[in-house]
Write an enzyme that holds these catalytic residues in place. Structure first.
Site, PDB file in Angstrom:
ATOM      1  N   GLN A  37      -2.292   2.980   9.862  1.00 58.35           N
ATOM      2  CA  GLN A  37      -0.998   3.020   9.161  1.00 58.35           C
ATOM      3  C   GLN A  37       0.023   3.872   9.920  1.00 58.35           C
ATOM      4  O   GLN A  37       1.232   3.645   9.803  1.00 58.35           O
ATOM      5  CB  GLN A  37      -1.163   3.592   7.747  1.00 58.35           C
ATOM      6  CG  GLN A  37      -1.898   2.687   6.775  1.00 58.35           C
ATOM      7  CD  GLN A  37      -3.372   3.007   6.725  1.00 58.35           C
ATOM      8  OE1 GLN A  37      -3.952   3.468   7.708  1.00 58.35           O
ATOM      9  NE2 GLN A  37      -4.016   2.745   5.609  1.00 58.35           N
TER      10      GLN A  37
ATOM     11  N   ARG B 106       0.846  -1.191   0.000  1.00 62.72           N
ATOM     12  CA  ARG B 106       0.000   0.000   0.000  1.00 62.72           C
ATOM     13  C   ARG B 106       0.887   1.249   0.000  1.00 62.72           C
ATOM     14  O   ARG B 106       2.097   1.153   0.131  1.00 62.72           O
ATOM     15  CB  ARG B 106      -1.013   0.006   1.167  1.00 62.72           C
ATOM     16  CG  ARG B 106      -0.568  -0.612   2.421  1.00 62.72           C
ATOM     17  CD  ARG B 106       0.071   0.219   3.517  1.00 62.72           C
ATOM     18  NE  ARG B 106      -0.127   1.628   3.481  1.00 62.72           N
ATOM     19  CZ  ARG B 106       0.854   2.504   3.597  1.00 62.72           C
ATOM     20  NH1 ARG B 106       2.120   2.095   3.743  1.00 62.72           N
ATOM     21  NH2 ARG B 106       0.637   3.783   3.581  1.00 62.72           N
TER      22      ARG B 106
ATOM     23  N   ASN C 140      -5.395  12.489   0.143  1.00 62.81           N
ATOM     24  CA  ASN C 140      -4.526  11.625   0.958  1.00 62.81           C
ATOM     25  C   ASN C 140      -5.407  10.894   1.962  1.00 62.81           C
ATOM     26  O   ASN C 140      -6.641  11.085   1.991  1.00 62.81           O
ATOM     27  CB  ASN C 140      -3.429  12.449   1.654  1.00 62.81           C
ATOM     28  CG  ASN C 140      -2.359  11.567   2.291  1.00 62.81           C
ATOM     29  OD1 ASN C 140      -1.879  10.621   1.661  1.00 62.81           O
ATOM     30  ND2 ASN C 140      -2.004  11.826   3.538  1.00 62.81           N
ATOM     31  N   LYS C 141      -4.791  10.068   2.758  1.00 65.00           N
ATOM     32  CA  LYS C 141      -5.504   9.243   3.737  1.00 65.00           C
ATOM     33  C   LYS C 141      -6.547  10.042   4.504  1.00 65.00           C
ATOM     34  O   LYS C 141      -6.299  11.196   4.884  1.00 65.00           O
ATOM     35  CB  LYS C 141      -4.457   8.635   4.691  1.00 65.00           C
ATOM     36  CG  LYS C 141      -4.979   7.751   5.779  1.00 65.00           C
ATOM     37  CD  LYS C 141      -5.877   6.645   5.291  1.00 65.00           C
ATOM     38  CE  LYS C 141      -5.301   5.807   4.188  1.00 65.00           C
ATOM     39  NZ  LYS C 141      -6.318   4.943   3.513  1.00 65.00           N
TER      40      LYS C 141
ATOM     41  N   ASP D 270      -2.130  10.701  -2.504  1.00 64.93           N
ATOM     42  CA  ASP D 270      -2.502   9.651  -3.467  1.00 64.93           C
ATOM     43  C   ASP D 270      -2.793  10.221  -4.836  1.00 64.93           C
ATOM     44  O   ASP D 270      -2.698   9.524  -5.844  1.00 64.93           O
ATOM     45  CB  ASP D 270      -3.695   8.860  -2.937  1.00 64.93           C
ATOM     46  CG  ASP D 270      -3.245   7.993  -1.778  1.00 64.93           C
ATOM     47  OD1 ASP D 270      -3.147   8.527  -0.653  1.00 64.93           O
ATOM     48  OD2 ASP D 270      -2.926   6.813  -2.013  1.00 64.93           O
TER      49      ASP D 270
END
Ligand code: MRU
Length: 361
Positions: free
Chosen positions: A203, A53, A254-255, A244
């Site tokens: 994460q 990932r 992003n996350k 991303d």
């Protein structure tokens, strides 16, 4: 003693076994397990379940994955080879929707196949292998340059906050947001890094804290809802996050939770930097509104990390994997070609001109 996580390759090709080799990130930090994946379904699944990932690592895994598919194709002319290659490419492209590196890497492999259609099928397979390895090797160089550019913004002892994992485990080596930290460590510097745990898949706690800690960094894990307190205490001078997909206007996906961090940083007047290889910048997308946001199963929120289910059976769950930080909250976008500053519609174009001199605007 277990081998330092930083000495492992996050993503690699095993030519002899015709396998994609990855660290199974779903098992970290408890267990370091190396997977050798040979089947396309297993490579697709590894990307979907986040065994591999992070945008750059997903791109490299897909490039190696589609090469392995190509290696197994039985065809004696380009057209029948390409029909099978295209199917494999389209299949891997469905693994996850947000990180543009997946499509970027697959498109690059596709374009490379088309540009070399005059080769014999065995020669084309070998050339595709070399292209996949080039994508992997370039990722290392790109991340190092991002690290150098990011390092120019911090000093020994700086307090840094990061969200999710945009470290070595999200790339082949160094990472993006954590690359300045790892490079700084190589030069004998140290930093105080605060890693948001990053609900729901953790994460930050499982991966960023793991790799920073392994690198001897002064590392503190905080729950996502503690970032405000840490900023208020003036423990953080800068925020580095990965992304991303960046749109042409600088909006950055992003996350999930990243946009909240950006809002807090803005409130506390802390510079907020997005670290982005140019492979993550999608100049075909005008604004963040056009970035597809992945939604994942509710069980990741209610069950996955708990001994017992922690929310009532049957309750609705909303689990978007990413959010978009508006360009207005981003102090700079750190690329391998330098740091883009607002207005991003202009500065990102300049970054691509530096990447491809002579490129039309
Ligand atoms: O769902 P994940 O773990 O793949 O999400 C990863 C992130 O959001 C990272 O910050 C991003 O991909 C950048 S990795 C250098």
């Amino acid at each position: 003693m277990a081998q330092n996580i930083l000495t492992y390759d996050t993503v690699a090709l095993d030519d002899e076994k015709s396998a994609l080799v990855i660290i199974d990130q779903t098992k970290l930090p408890g267990t370091v397990e190396i997977l050798s994946l040979t089947k396309q379904e297993d490579i697709h699944r590894a990307i979907y379940v986040l065994q591999v990932r992070g945008a750059p690592a997903i791109g490299v895994a897909a490039a190696i994955g589609v090469y392995l598919a190509a290696k197994g194709i039985k065809a004696d002319n380009f057209d029948s080879f390409y029909a099978e290659f295209k199917k494999a490419k389209d299949y891997l492209a469905t693994a996850r929707p947000t990180a543009v590196n997946l499509f970027w890497a697959l498109d690059r492999m596709d374009g490379f196949a088309l540009a070399n259609k005059s080769l014999s099928v065995p020669a084309l397979k070998q050339a595709l292998r070399d292209e996949a390895v080039r994508i992997r090797d370039e990722d290392i160089a790109v991340c190092r340059s991002i690290g150098e550019n990011g390092l120019s913004l911090i000093k020994d002892g700086s307090g840094i906050l990061t969200h999710c994992n945009a470290g070595q485990l999200a790339t082949v080596k160094y990472g993006t947001a954590l690359s300045p930290v790892h490079l700084g460590r190589e030069k004998g510097m140290n930093f105080r890094v605060f890693t948001d745990e990053t609900r729901p898949l953790l994460q930050g706690a499982r991966l960023s804290a793991f790799e920073c800690f392994a690198d001897g960094v002064d590392t503190t894990v905080i729950c996502d809802n503690m970032a405000s307190q840490v900023m208020k205490n003036k423990w953080v001078e800068i925020v580095f996050v990965g992304c991303d997909r960046v749109a042409a206007n600088g909006d950055a996906a992003n996350k999930i939770g990243t946009s909240g961090v950006a809002i807090l940083a803005n409130y506390y007047k802390i510079p907020f930097y997005v670290c982005a290889p140019t492979s993550t910048i999608d100049m075909n997308i005008a604004t963040g509104d056009d970035i597809p946001i992945e939604e994942r199963p509710g069980g990741e929120v209610t069950e996955m990390w708990y001994k017992e289910r922690m929310a009532p059976e049957g309750v609705k769950v909303f689990n978007p994997a990413f959010d978009v930080t508006p360009a207005t909250l981003i102090t700079g976008i750190i690329t391998e070609y330098g740091i883009a500053r607002p207005p991003y519609t202009e500065s990102l174009k300049k970054i691509f001109e530096a990447k491809t001199p002579g490129r039309k605007k």
